[in-house]
Write a protein that holds these residues in place. Structure first.
Motif, mmCIF file in Angstrom:
data_model
loop_
_atom_site.group_PDB
_atom_site.id
_atom_site.type_symbol
_atom_site.label_atom_id
_atom_site.label_comp_id
_atom_site.label_asym_id
_atom_site.label_seq_id
_atom_site.Cartn_x
_atom_site.Cartn_y
_atom_site.Cartn_z
ATOM 1 N N ALA A 32 35.541 38.326 37.914
ATOM 2 C CA ALA A 32 36.212 38.908 39.181
ATOM 3 C C ALA A 32 37.173 37.779 39.408
ATOM 4 O O ALA A 32 38.567 38.421 39.895
ATOM 5 N N LEU A 33 36.957 36.408 39.137
ATOM 6 C CA LEU A 33 38.003 35.402 39.687
ATOM 7 C C LEU A 33 39.162 35.646 38.551
ATOM 8 O O LEU A 33 40.369 35.736 39.006
ATOM 9 N N PHE A 34 39.010 35.620 37.444
ATOM 10 C CA PHE A 34 39.936 35.367 36.330
ATOM 11 C C PHE A 34 40.768 36.785 36.425
ATOM 12 O O PHE A 34 41.874 36.812 36.087
ATOM 13 N N GLY A 35 39.997 37.944 36.297
ATOM 14 C CA GLY A 35 40.473 39.197 36.136
ATOM 15 C C GLY A 35 41.421 39.641 37.205
ATOM 16 O O GLY A 35 42.358 40.059 37.115
ATOM 17 N N GLY A 36 40.951 39.103 38.528
ATOM 18 C CA GLY A 36 41.587 39.503 39.764
ATOM 19 C C GLY A 36 43.014 38.692 39.732
ATOM 20 O O GLY A 36 44.010 39.350 40.012
ATOM 21 N N PHE A 37 42.987 37.306 39.548
ATOM 22 C CA PHE A 37 44.243 36.643 39.456
ATOM 23 C C PHE A 37 44.859 37.186 38.238
ATOM 24 O O PHE A 37 46.443 37.166 38.589
ATOM 25 N N SER A 38 44.573 37.251 37.167
ATOM 26 C CA SER A 38 45.421 37.841 36.067
ATOM 27 C C SER A 38 46.220 39.203 36.325
ATOM 28 O O SER A 38 47.271 39.674 36.172
ATOM 29 N N ALA A 39 45.376 40.170 36.967
ATOM 30 C CA ALA A 39 45.731 41.616 37.314
ATOM 31 C C ALA A 39 46.842 41.451 38.654
ATOM 32 O O ALA A 39 48.016 42.135 38.511
ATOM 33 N N LEU A 40 46.563 40.494 39.463
ATOM 34 C CA LEU A 40 47.512 40.315 40.430
ATOM 35 C C LEU A 40 48.996 39.713 40.014
ATOM 36 O O LEU A 40 50.028 39.983 40.508
ATOM 37 N N ARG A 41 48.717 38.828 38.752
ATOM 38 C CA ARG A 41 50.160 38.176 38.203
ATOM 39 C C ARG A 41 50.948 39.259 37.652
ATOM 40 O O ARG A 41 51.960 39.087 37.609
ATOM 41 N N PHE A 42 50.077 40.319 36.986
ATOM 42 C CA PHE A 42 50.940 41.244 36.222
ATOM 43 C C PHE A 42 51.410 42.430 37.160
ATOM 44 O O PHE A 42 52.010 43.078 36.783
ATOM 45 N N GLY A 43 50.988 42.085 38.437
ATOM 46 C CA GLY A 43 51.792 42.981 39.570
ATOM 47 C C GLY A 43 51.048 44.454 39.736
ATOM 48 O O GLY A 43 51.460 45.272 40.272
ATOM 49 N N LEU A 44 49.636 44.290 39.347
ATOM 50 C CA LEU A 44 48.819 45.697 39.547
ATOM 51 C C LEU A 44 48.307 45.727 40.913
ATOM 52 O O LEU A 44 48.141 44.791 41.634
ATOM 53 N N ARG A 45 48.472 47.021 41.494
ATOM 54 C CA ARG A 45 47.980 47.279 42.841
ATOM 55 C C ARG A 45 47.069 48.495 42.787
ATOM 56 O O ARG A 45 47.292 49.280 42.018
#
Length: 82
Positions: free
Chosen positions: A38-51
């Motif tokens: 949740a931590l690493f996946g969430g941060f990387s997904a937000l970094r890629f601009g996913l919403r």
């Protein structure tokens, strides 16, 4: 409060079996893997601009993959120690 006599913990006169310990190790590893996913996946997904839905799907996949992987290795490690 009275102290429970030895051996009255639901397993007879012995401790948990090796399979019970492996199940516990898998569940513990699965929970830790889900949290790290949740931590690493969430941060990387937000970094890629996913919403929105893409963010939820990506984080969910990462959580399940991390939980399954770490849980499997924890179960194997617990089995080796038995």
């Amino acid at each position: 409060m009275p102290v429970a006599p030895p051996g009255s913990y639901g397993y007879g006169n012995q401790g948990p079996s090796c399979f019970d310990r492996m199940k516990t190790g898998f569940l513990l590893g699965f929970c830790v893997g889900m949290a790290s996913g949740a931590l690493f996946g969430g941060f990387s997904a937000l970094r890629f601009g996913l919403r929105g839905r893409e963010l939820i799907n990506t984080v969910g996949k990462t959580m399940v993959q991390g939980g399954g992987t770490f849980g499997t290795f924890m179960a194997i490690g617990t089995g080796i120690r038995c």
